[in-house]
Design a protein around this motif. Structure first.
Motif, mmCIF file in Angstrom:
data_model
loop_
_atom_site.group_PDB
_atom_site.id
_atom_site.type_symbol
_atom_site.label_atom_id
_atom_site.label_comp_id
_atom_site.label_asym_id
_atom_site.label_seq_id
_atom_site.Cartn_x
_atom_site.Cartn_y
_atom_site.Cartn_z
ATOM 1 N N ALA A 263 -1.094 8.076 21.342
ATOM 2 C CA ALA A 263 -0.032 7.103 21.144
ATOM 3 C C ALA A 263 0.212 6.260 22.386
ATOM 4 N N ASN A 264 -0.258 6.712 23.535
ATOM 5 C CA ASN A 264 0.017 5.974 24.764
ATOM 6 C C ASN A 264 -0.659 4.610 24.757
ATOM 7 N N SER A 265 0.074 3.621 25.209
ATOM 8 C CA SER A 265 -0.422 2.250 25.179
ATOM 9 C C SER A 265 -0.773 1.777 26.581
ATOM 10 N N ALA A 266 -1.781 0.929 26.632
ATOM 11 C CA ALA A 266 -2.142 0.286 27.892
ATOM 12 C C ALA A 266 -2.631 -1.118 27.580
ATOM 13 N N LEU A 267 -2.627 -1.960 28.587
ATOM 14 C CA LEU A 267 -3.189 -3.290 28.425
ATOM 15 C C LEU A 267 -4.706 -3.206 28.545
ATOM 16 N N PRO A 268 -5.429 -4.111 27.893
ATOM 17 C CA PRO A 268 -6.873 -4.172 28.127
ATOM 18 C C PRO A 268 -7.127 -4.383 29.610
ATOM 19 N N SER A 269 -8.066 -3.670 30.125
ATOM 20 C CA SER A 269 -8.250 -3.663 31.572
ATOM 21 C C SER A 269 -9.665 -3.229 31.894
ATOM 22 N N GLY A 270 -10.273 -3.866 32.853
ATOM 23 C CA GLY A 270 -11.626 -3.492 33.215
ATOM 24 C C GLY A 270 -11.878 -3.757 34.672
ATOM 25 N N PRO A 271 -12.946 -3.206 35.195
ATOM 26 C CA PRO A 271 -13.250 -3.379 36.609
ATOM 27 C C PRO A 271 -13.861 -4.751 36.874
ATOM 28 N N PHE A 272 -13.597 -5.266 38.061
ATOM 29 C CA PHE A 272 -14.250 -6.494 38.486
ATOM 30 C C PHE A 272 -15.550 -6.138 39.182
ATOM 31 N N ASP A 273 -16.629 -6.692 38.674
ATOM 32 C CA ASP A 273 -17.944 -6.443 39.259
ATOM 33 C C ASP A 273 -18.494 -7.762 39.790
ATOM 34 N N PRO A 274 -18.426 -7.963 41.100
ATOM 35 C CA PRO A 274 -18.808 -9.270 41.656
ATOM 36 C C PRO A 274 -20.281 -9.595 41.466
ATOM 37 N N HIS B 245 -14.277 -6.609 58.338
ATOM 38 C CA HIS B 245 -13.514 -5.379 58.129
ATOM 39 C C HIS B 245 -14.415 -4.266 57.637
ATOM 40 N N SER B 246 -13.928 -3.021 57.849
ATOM 41 C CA SER B 246 -14.562 -1.883 57.202
ATOM 42 C C SER B 246 -13.463 -1.063 56.556
ATOM 43 N N ALA B 247 -13.529 -0.910 55.270
ATOM 44 C CA ALA B 247 -12.477 -0.198 54.553
ATOM 45 C C ALA B 247 -12.583 1.288 54.838
ATOM 46 N N THR B 248 -11.441 1.944 54.845
ATOM 47 C CA THR B 248 -11.434 3.368 55.147
ATOM 48 C C THR B 248 -11.350 4.214 53.888
ATOM 49 N N LEU B 249 -11.037 3.599 52.761
ATOM 50 C CA LEU B 249 -10.937 4.315 51.488
ATOM 51 C C LEU B 249 -11.506 3.373 50.454
ATOM 52 N N PRO B 250 -12.328 3.883 49.545
ATOM 53 C CA PRO B 250 -12.885 2.951 48.566
ATOM 54 C C PRO B 250 -11.784 2.278 47.755
ATOM 55 N N ILE B 251 -11.972 1.010 47.529
ATOM 56 C CA ILE B 251 -10.990 0.237 46.772
ATOM 57 C C ILE B 251 -11.682 -0.329 45.547
ATOM 58 N N GLU B 252 -10.944 -0.283 44.445
ATOM 59 C CA GLU B 252 -11.478 -0.773 43.188
ATOM 60 C C GLU B 252 -10.565 -1.888 42.721
ATOM 61 N N VAL B 253 -11.134 -2.972 42.247
ATOM 62 C CA VAL B 253 -10.319 -4.066 41.738
ATOM 63 C C VAL B 253 -10.371 -4.036 40.225
ATOM 64 N N GLY B 254 -9.226 -3.810 39.606
ATOM 65 C CA GLY B 254 -9.136 -3.806 38.152
ATOM 66 C C GLY B 254 -8.535 -5.101 37.664
ATOM 67 N N LEU B 255 -9.141 -5.666 36.629
ATOM 68 C CA LEU B 255 -8.597 -6.864 36.008
ATOM 69 C C LEU B 255 -7.845 -6.433 34.759
#
Lengths: 327, 327
Positions: free
Chosen positions: A38-49, A5-15
């Motif tokens: 005050a805004n809350s988020a879950l811990p999250s980071g990029p997947f770097d293969p 495949h060749s992706a047409t838009l960059p895709i980022e995988v967040g964990l």
DNA sequence: TCAAAAGTGTTATCCTTACACCCATGT
DNA sequence: ACATGGGTGTAAGGATAACACTTTTGA
């Protein structure tokens, strides 16, 4: 095929991790505050293969580095990739695919949890999904706020009651319980998604959806991005899993009383459990064994302390707390 | 946080579908042959967030275009992202993350299935995971091939029997069944992964793992990439799901006899089911209703034809074929 | 002595499993 | 008539849910 495949838009995988712990008999979740406010988020980071061979290794490294919380049990939940559910600034930014994880840890155990980074904190998970807490009986806001507003929503499209697709009213009744039908505590995600569809949670507005008019009060505290959806997925999975796998002991200290175990089971399942049956079920299932010690910190009669019998992993195929309808 | 990442290596999201149908009372899976030869792969295509709003929309479009098979039920299984499990040509190619899906369809139904593209065909799924077919009793190759080779493998690292980590021998016993412990048909993925670890499946060699010496016969037909792993995931999920959701009817024609339904349930679960109990369970659970017609194609006494009662979706929270140990 | 929480015993009910048997049709 | 598969009844066993009750400590 997959490798051509060749992706047409960059895709980022967040964990993204829903990290659960129990404090004072209540379930909590580890949160970060990316904008410093005050805004809350879950811990999250990029997947770097390149740096990490697997998702799970990447997630553990990332969470450990950012929050200091040592993860015990880790399980992949679901991968969310919908366009329009992640509040991107523009269409030129890379598309983010979120791989959601459930992780369990202990607050303040001897391995260094509890000393999480200053930017992270544990919050009660029912602050975000308050309609899921039935420990004190049916939550009042169901009848005072949620069902009346859903009632309005069902009237907007009442006629769908075909046999192939459920009508709005039928979905509400099946998910939130009514006279005949019960509230199934495992369908956390389905309930959240229905409230999202109905425009009753703040995230629906942020994603550009029309909110129900009149703009009524939002239900439960929102999170950034689609993280409340991941929390709902985690809660539902954990509620289901604890019935057939001994995951709950990842949330308990080394030794505990049966009442403490019951309080934790109730905290997760959101239901009140029947004391006598819970005790017999646990003791007869051989997942715990008495240490011989007693706890005098209970206020009344001292309670025997128990520990998890890790041997059950070798003995039985599905050793969970088989809490039924009344536990 | 998730929207601020910058990936260091291009990542590609592939959507891969395990498309299941039942033909002649046996479960089959739709396969493609990317290299034009004998090698099999699952239908698979890239996710393009510009063209498709969600994974599922992209998957349906892609499969429909390539194979002509109309998908009914579709469910996300798991997202695989391990480096080294996808047989990439080089480290400079983009890293591929596979989102695996389970889909159900009917062979040769009036909606055009069965007329799949010439490059795609339906194959028996037990060709690829032969140790999972217990319909005719315990498969012979378990005792003749698999267990002896696993025995060798367990002896390489025998001492691990701590209470925290299961030893190799314990895992073999729990997954493949022994004298005391039963074979749990839902653990399809776990069994495949164990055989992979032990070097008994061809894919382990392709991924550069050392195969067990002496290089013994491989077990089951291999697939390209990590697609046999996705098939194993799909099989396990379907076996679990059919017990509490009426997904099996996605594999049945509009009307069917109870015996045909039982054969399909057996095909999926890989187990022989007890006839009388199966019938009573199905009839008493109100998931089917008689059409009034009879089928004379049975060879013996004509059988009553039934249809799926779609109304159960509105009535009951978990309407599956609650097949227990003996069905 | 009393409140508070731990801990035990017993019974009714339902669901699962197993076994035994009869029925209707084609050849 | 008989082989073949369709279809039914019933009883034993185990798990669940609900009930009432006793015991042991701290304040």
């Amino acid at each position: 095929m997959t490798s051509h495949h060749s992706a047409t838009l960059p895709i980022e995988v967040g964990l993204t991790a829903a990290i659960v712990a129990v404090r004072d008999d209540s379930p909590t979740i580890l949160l970060t505050h990316p904008d410093g406010g005050a805004n809350s988020a879950l811990p999250s980071g990029p997947f770097d293969p390149v740096a990490h061979r697997t998702f799970e290794i990447g997630l553990r490294a990332w969470v450990s580095e950012q929050t200091g919380a040592p993860l015990g049990y880790v399980e992949q939940l679901y991968t969310f990739g919908d366009r329009g559910r992640h509040a991107q600034a523009s269409d030129r930014e890379p598309h983010v695919v979120s791989v959601g994880y459930l992780a369990l840890t202990r607050i303040g155990d001897e391995h260094g949890a509890g000393q999480v980074a200053a930017s992270a904190d544990f919050r009660l998970w029912y602050d975000f999904l308050p309609w899921e807490d039935w420990r004190g009986g049916r939550p009042a806001l169901l009848d005072s706020v949620i069902l009346p507003q859903l009632e309005t929503w069902t009237r907007e499209a009442p006629g769908w009651g075909s046999t192939r697709v459920l009508s709005r009213a039928e979905r509400v009744r099946l998910l939130f319980g009514g006279k005949e039908s019960a509230f199934n505590e495992e369908n956390v995600l389905e309930r959240y998604e229905l409230l999202y569809e109905a425009g009753l949670v703040e995230e629906a507005r942020q994603d550009g959806r029309e909110l129900q008019a009149p703009a009524v009060e939002q239900i439960g505290e929102p999170m950034l991005y689609d993280h409340r959806r991941i929390l709902a997925t985690a809660m539902g999975r954990l509620r289901a899993k604890m019935k057939y796998r001994p995951v709950i002991f990842e949330l308990m200290p080394e030794t505990f009383t049966l009442t403490a175990l019951q309080r934790t089971a109730e905290a997760i399942s959101g239901r009140h459990l029947h004391k006598q049956n819970f005790r017999r079920l646990v003791e007869s299932s051989a997942v715990v064994e008495p240490t011989g010690e007693m706890s005098h910190a209970t206020g009344g009669r001292p309670a025997a302390l128990f520990r998890f019998r890790r041997e059950v992993l070798q003995e039985r195929p599905a050793p969970g707390l088989r809490v039924g309808l009344r536990g």
